[in-house]
Design an enzyme around this catalytic site. Sequence first.
Site, PDB file in Angstrom:
ATOM      1  N   HIS A 174     -14.872  23.390 -47.794  1.00 34.47           N
ATOM      2  CA  HIS A 174     -15.131  22.322 -46.827  1.00 34.47           C
ATOM      3  C   HIS A 174     -14.883  20.940 -47.431  1.00 34.47           C
ATOM      4  O   HIS A 174     -14.877  20.764 -48.640  1.00 34.47           O
ATOM      5  CB  HIS A 174     -16.583  22.383 -46.327  1.00 34.47           C
TER       6      HIS A 174
ATOM      7  N   ASP B 253     -17.051  17.516 -47.045  1.00 39.45           N
ATOM      8  CA  ASP B 253     -18.392  17.209 -46.564  1.00 39.45           C
ATOM      9  C   ASP B 253     -18.323  16.467 -45.230  1.00 39.45           C
ATOM     10  O   ASP B 253     -17.499  15.560 -45.053  1.00 39.45           O
ATOM     11  CB  ASP B 253     -19.147  16.340 -47.586  1.00 39.45           C
TER      12      ASP B 253
ATOM     13  N   HIS C 142     -14.007  21.480 -51.409  1.00 37.58           N
ATOM     14  CA  HIS C 142     -14.758  22.153 -52.477  1.00 37.58           C
ATOM     15  C   HIS C 142     -15.571  23.290 -51.897  1.00 37.58           C
ATOM     16  O   HIS C 142     -15.811  23.340 -50.685  1.00 37.58           O
ATOM     17  CB  HIS C 142     -15.667  21.155 -53.204  1.00 37.58           C
TER      18      HIS C 142
ATOM     19  N   ARG D 223     -27.707  15.235 -54.674  1.00 37.91           N
ATOM     20  CA  ARG D 223     -26.443  14.616 -54.234  1.00 37.91           C
ATOM     21  C   ARG D 223     -26.662  13.269 -53.582  1.00 37.91           C
ATOM     22  O   ARG D 223     -27.552  13.106 -52.756  1.00 37.91           O
ATOM     23  CB  ARG D 223     -25.766  15.545 -53.229  1.00 37.91           C
TER      24      ARG D 223
END
Length: 295
Positions: free
Chosen positions: A103, A105, A262, A277
């Site tokens: 995907h 993000d 990723h 994150r």
Amino acid sequence: MAYETIEVEPLAGSIGAEIAGVDLSKPLSNRQSDEVYRAFLEYSVVFFRDQDLSPEQEIAAGRVFGEPYSIPFVKPMDGYPELIDIIKEPEDVKMYNFGGRWHHDVSFQEEPAKGALLYALEAPKWGGDTVFASMYAAYETLSDGMKALLEPLVGLHSGRNSYGASGKFVGGANSSRSMQIENTAEGDAVMEHPVVRTHPETGRKCLFVNQNYTVGIKGMEEREARPILDFLLEHATRDEFTCRFRWRSGSVAVWDNRAAMHHAINDYDGARRHMRRVTLKGDRPFREQPSAGAE
Ligand code: OGA
Ligand code: MN
């Protein structure tokens, strides 16, 4: 152009480099921060080892690359709307892991993230690597015929398979007890983005479709769009377009979400993995470089 204030060691042929000589817990000099940013654009994902970051320091490190913002659906860390904890507990076995398919993000947003900085607080002894794929390499290696076919296409992006009313995280299914994921009606919305986008800073073209969120192609039937999307995914994730990062506690990855996909490998059932994150605000994908010299 060479790097003078940092060491940059490429990790693979198409994407990824490890940077040494930088302590992200402290403000970087202007030269260092310029060079780190240049490496981020050049390699699409950069890695740092042996960092020790408080939440404030992680947010400050994120600002080297962009503007931290708060993403939908995933409950942020208490008191830090720009941070999310990504946790898999030892008892979270035989379930889907966060980020476990290819995907970009939040590509279902009108302005998908520019990138993200992911910091490992606790890495499993083995497993739990993250794989990145260069969408520049994916685009550039297509035939002229395929490029021409893709050029006008518009991808349909939605978080519905994850965050929609029947998404995989619904009712706590597939989400760690340590993460709170909210499924809402907004999760079923569909957003349009060009299948081939031009990177706003490098001016290079890259593919912008992914496995998690690209649910169709505008103006096409499912049975027409599916084979194209499947082909693009299979092509974009060829080994030679990827790099794979082995985490240790204290490692940091920062990816350019415009140029890379990723996914998080789920091969460490029984071990704990805790990442934090900070997500960086992006802009709306566009097809061509806006024409220069309008004024
Ligand atoms: C993410 C994600 C990857 C990982 O943070 O966006 O997809 O390795 N996680 O946890
Ligand atoms: Mn992700």
